[in-house]
Design a protein around this motif. Structure first.
Motif, PDB file in Angstrom:
ATOM      1  N   ASN A 151       0.831  -1.202   0.000  1.00 25.39           N
ATOM      2  CA  ASN A 151       0.000   0.000   0.000  1.00 25.39           C
ATOM      3  C   ASN A 151       0.864   1.250   0.000  1.00 25.39           C
ATOM      4  O   ASN A 151       1.986   1.244   0.501  1.00 25.39           O
ATOM      5  N   SER A 152       0.320   2.327  -0.526  1.00 28.29           N
ATOM      6  CA  SER A 152       1.053   3.586  -0.549  1.00 28.29           C
ATOM      7  C   SER A 152       1.076   4.259   0.809  1.00 28.29           C
ATOM      8  O   SER A 152       1.915   5.124   1.060  1.00 28.29           O
ATOM      9  N   VAL A 153       0.146   3.916   1.673  1.00 25.99           N
ATOM     10  CA  VAL A 153       0.067   4.515   3.005  1.00 25.99           C
ATOM     11  C   VAL A 153      -0.008   3.401   4.043  1.00 25.99           C
ATOM     12  O   VAL A 153      -0.271   2.245   3.714  1.00 25.99           O
ATOM     13  N   THR A 154       0.228   3.746   5.294  1.00 22.30           N
ATOM     14  CA  THR A 154       0.115   2.768   6.376  1.00 22.30           C
ATOM     15  C   THR A 154      -1.343   2.336   6.531  1.00 22.30           C
ATOM     16  O   THR A 154      -2.260   3.155   6.444  1.00 22.30           O
ATOM     17  N   VAL A 155      -1.551   1.046   6.774  1.00 24.10           N
ATOM     18  CA  VAL A 155      -2.894   0.486   6.861  1.00 24.10           C
ATOM     19  C   VAL A 155      -3.066  -0.224   8.204  1.00 24.10           C
ATOM     20  O   VAL A 155      -2.180  -0.949   8.659  1.00 24.10           O
ATOM     21  N   LEU A 156      -4.221  -0.010   8.830  1.00 25.28           N
ATOM     22  CA  LEU A 156      -4.625  -0.761  10.013  1.00 25.28           C
ATOM     23  C   LEU A 156      -5.691  -1.756   9.563  1.00 25.28           C
ATOM     24  O   LEU A 156      -6.681  -1.368   8.938  1.00 25.28           O
ATOM     25  N   ALA A 157      -5.460  -3.040   9.836  1.00 25.85           N
ATOM     26  CA  ALA A 157      -6.372  -4.095   9.376  1.00 25.85           C
ATOM     27  C   ALA A 157      -7.017  -4.797  10.567  1.00 25.85           C
ATOM     28  O   ALA A 157      -6.352  -5.056  11.581  1.00 25.85           O
ATOM     29  N   PHE A 158      -8.313  -5.111  10.427  1.00 26.57           N
ATOM     30  CA  PHE A 158      -9.064  -5.762  11.507  1.00 26.57           C
ATOM     31  C   PHE A 158      -9.970  -6.846  10.932  1.00 26.57           C
ATOM     32  O   PHE A 158     -10.616  -6.636   9.897  1.00 26.57           O
ATOM     33  N   HIS A 213       5.664 -15.488   4.380  1.00 27.75           N
ATOM     34  CA  HIS A 213       6.320 -15.366   3.078  1.00 27.75           C
ATOM     35  C   HIS A 213       5.268 -15.023   2.036  1.00 27.75           C
ATOM     36  O   HIS A 213       4.134 -15.534   2.096  1.00 27.75           O
ATOM     37  N   LEU A 214       5.625 -14.185   1.076  1.00 26.13           N
ATOM     38  CA  LEU A 214       4.650 -13.707   0.100  1.00 26.13           C
ATOM     39  C   LEU A 214       4.009 -14.848  -0.683  1.00 26.13           C
ATOM     40  O   LEU A 214       2.855 -14.744  -1.102  1.00 26.13           O
ATOM     41  N   ASP A 215       4.758 -15.930  -0.907  1.00 28.41           N
ATOM     42  CA  ASP A 215       4.211 -17.055  -1.660  1.00 28.41           C
ATOM     43  C   ASP A 215       3.744 -18.187  -0.748  1.00 28.41           C
ATOM     44  O   ASP A 215       3.444 -19.286  -1.210  1.00 28.41           O
ATOM     45  N   ALA A 275       3.508   1.638   5.394  1.00 30.63           N
ATOM     46  CA  ALA A 275       3.463   2.049   3.991  1.00 30.63           C
ATOM     47  C   ALA A 275       4.639   1.462   3.225  1.00 30.63           C
ATOM     48  O   ALA A 275       5.769   1.418   3.723  1.00 30.63           O
ATOM     49  N   GLY A 276       4.360   0.996   2.004  1.00 29.73           N
ATOM     50  CA  GLY A 276       5.410   0.499   1.130  1.00 29.73           C
ATOM     51  C   GLY A 276       5.914  -0.890   1.449  1.00 29.73           C
ATOM     52  O   GLY A 276       6.813  -1.379   0.762  1.00 29.73           O
ATOM     53  N   GLN A 277       5.327  -1.549   2.454  1.00 30.95           N
ATOM     54  CA  GLN A 277       5.796  -2.878   2.860  1.00 30.95           C
ATOM     55  C   GLN A 277       5.046  -3.969   2.090  1.00 30.95           C
ATOM     56  O   GLN A 277       3.823  -4.068   2.166  1.00 30.95           O
ATOM     57  N   TRP A 278       5.783  -4.764   1.320  1.00 30.82           N
ATOM     58  CA  TRP A 278       5.148  -5.884   0.636  1.00 30.82           C
ATOM     59  C   TRP A 278       4.597  -6.871   1.667  1.00 30.82           C
ATOM     60  O   TRP A 278       5.284  -7.211   2.638  1.00 30.82           O
ATOM     61  N   HIS A 279       3.384  -7.317   1.476  1.00 37.56           N
ATOM     62  CA  HIS A 279       2.755  -8.246   2.413  1.00 37.56           C
ATOM     63  C   HIS A 279       1.643  -9.010   1.706  1.00 37.56           C
ATOM     64  O   HIS A 279       1.248  -8.668   0.586  1.00 37.56           O
ATOM     65  N   ARG A 280       1.175 -10.042   2.382  1.00 36.10           N
ATOM     66  CA  ARG A 280       0.042 -10.804   1.850  1.00 36.10           C
ATOM     67  C   ARG A 280      -0.838 -11.241   3.002  1.00 36.10           C
ATOM     68  O   ARG A 280      -0.339 -11.706   4.030  1.00 36.10           O
ATOM     69  N   ALA A 290      -1.799  -3.748  -7.781  1.00 38.75           N
ATOM     70  CA  ALA A 290      -0.512  -3.680  -7.092  1.00 38.75           C
ATOM     71  C   ALA A 290      -0.661  -3.069  -5.706  1.00 38.75           C
ATOM     72  O   ALA A 290       0.062  -3.430  -4.776  1.00 38.75           O
ATOM     73  N   MET A 291      -1.620  -2.143  -5.554  1.00 35.07           N
ATOM     74  CA  MET A 291      -1.812  -1.471  -4.268  1.00 35.07           C
ATOM     75  C   MET A 291      -2.705  -2.244  -3.311  1.00 35.07           C
ATOM     76  O   MET A 291      -2.530  -2.162  -2.091  1.00 35.07           O
ATOM     77  N   PHE A 292      -3.689  -2.988  -3.843  1.00 37.36           N
ATOM     78  CA  PHE A 292      -4.694  -3.617  -2.983  1.00 37.36           C
ATOM     79  C   PHE A 292      -4.730  -5.139  -3.072  1.00 37.36           C
ATOM     80  O   PHE A 292      -5.443  -5.775  -2.306  1.00 37.36           O
TER      81      PHE A 292
END
Length: 254
Positions: A21-28, A39-41, A57-62, A228-230
């Motif tokens: 994501n381009s910005v920091t995200v809080l997920a619930f 791991h991404l895969d 922000a900017g951290q690759w994650h899954r 790519a962002m979501f």
């Protein structure tokens, strides 16, 4: 001061591919846990199961999302309140923090927001309070630049023009912009364009028209950027009642 801009999504879980994501995200996870992949895969079942996470922000994650209802808060540029929130939890996969303080209190507020067709301002205030979200404070020249970007993201918005209006060289402006917002200029401009396209789609525009209005060269360019962002295609938006699940939360000006 602009007063801050936080986007809140509450709605169904979708399969989410690896993304940043381009910005920091809080997920619930409102109904159940979701999983932050180590791991991404990595397949489901190999990550950390959580009810809340702070994703920088900017951290690759899954995320693997068996939870039926999720909430995502996309924080504003320059908002540093997430650092304290992240410190209240424990280190998780891929630089994420998990299990934040006041998790259950935040979940209860989010459930109330999800249950009512018309969200109440008092619930937004309660949500900001328990999460410690504050209006970011930054250099007024960068605030002015952000205001111009938000007013019409579809314009060209050359960095040289914004630097000149700030009375800075391009390199000085870009350095100050990144220091103030935590994001490079181009990344923030792209984030604003994606948001603009989503608002156009919510208003009834086709994906192609929305993409062009927001400054993308084509619908395919917007689709690739959105995924790519979501971590999912923008076609999923048609399955969501976005008139109430995507909400602009503006903290009151001091």
């Amino acid at each position: 001061m602009d007063g801050g801009h936080v986007i809140l999504y509450i709605g169904p879980a979708f399969p989410i591919a690896a993304h940043r994501n381009s910005v920091t995200v809080l997920a619930f996870g409102l109904d159940d846990e979701f999983e932050v992949a180590e791991h991404l895969d990595g397949p489901p079942g190999t990550g950390r199961r959580v009810r809340s996470a702070v994703i920088p922000a900017g951290q690759w994650h899954r995320l693997h999302t068996p939870a039926s209802t999720l909430a995502f808060l996309y924080l504003d540029a320059g908002d540093q309140s997430w650092k304290k929130l992240a410190a209240s939890g424990t280190p998780g996969p891929r630089a994420c923090a998990i299990g934040i303080a006041d998790e259950e209190k935040a979940l209860n507020v989010l459930r109330r927001l999800h249950a009512q067709p018309r969200a109440q301002r008092a619930d937004f205030i309660a949500l900001r309070a328990c999460l410690g979200i504050e209006a970011p404070r930054m250099d007024r020249r960068i605030e002015a630049s952000l205001a111009r970007l938000r007013s019409d993201p579809g314009l060209t918005h050359r960095v040289s023009e914004h630097a000149a209006q700030a009375g800075l060289s391009v390199s000085q402006f870009q350095r100050l912009f990144t220091e103030s917002t935590g994001l490079p200029w181009r990344r923030w401009r792209l984030w604003q364009r994606v948001g603009s396209a989503v608002r156009e789609i919510v208003a009834g525009a086709s994906l192609t028209d929305a993409a062009h209005t927001a400054g993308f060269s084509s619908g395919a360019h917007f689709s690739d950027t959105f995924k790519a962002m979501f971590g999912m295609p923008p076609s999923n938006l048609s399955a969501i009642d976005l008139t109430w699940t995507v909400i602009d939360v503006r903290p009151s000006s001091p």
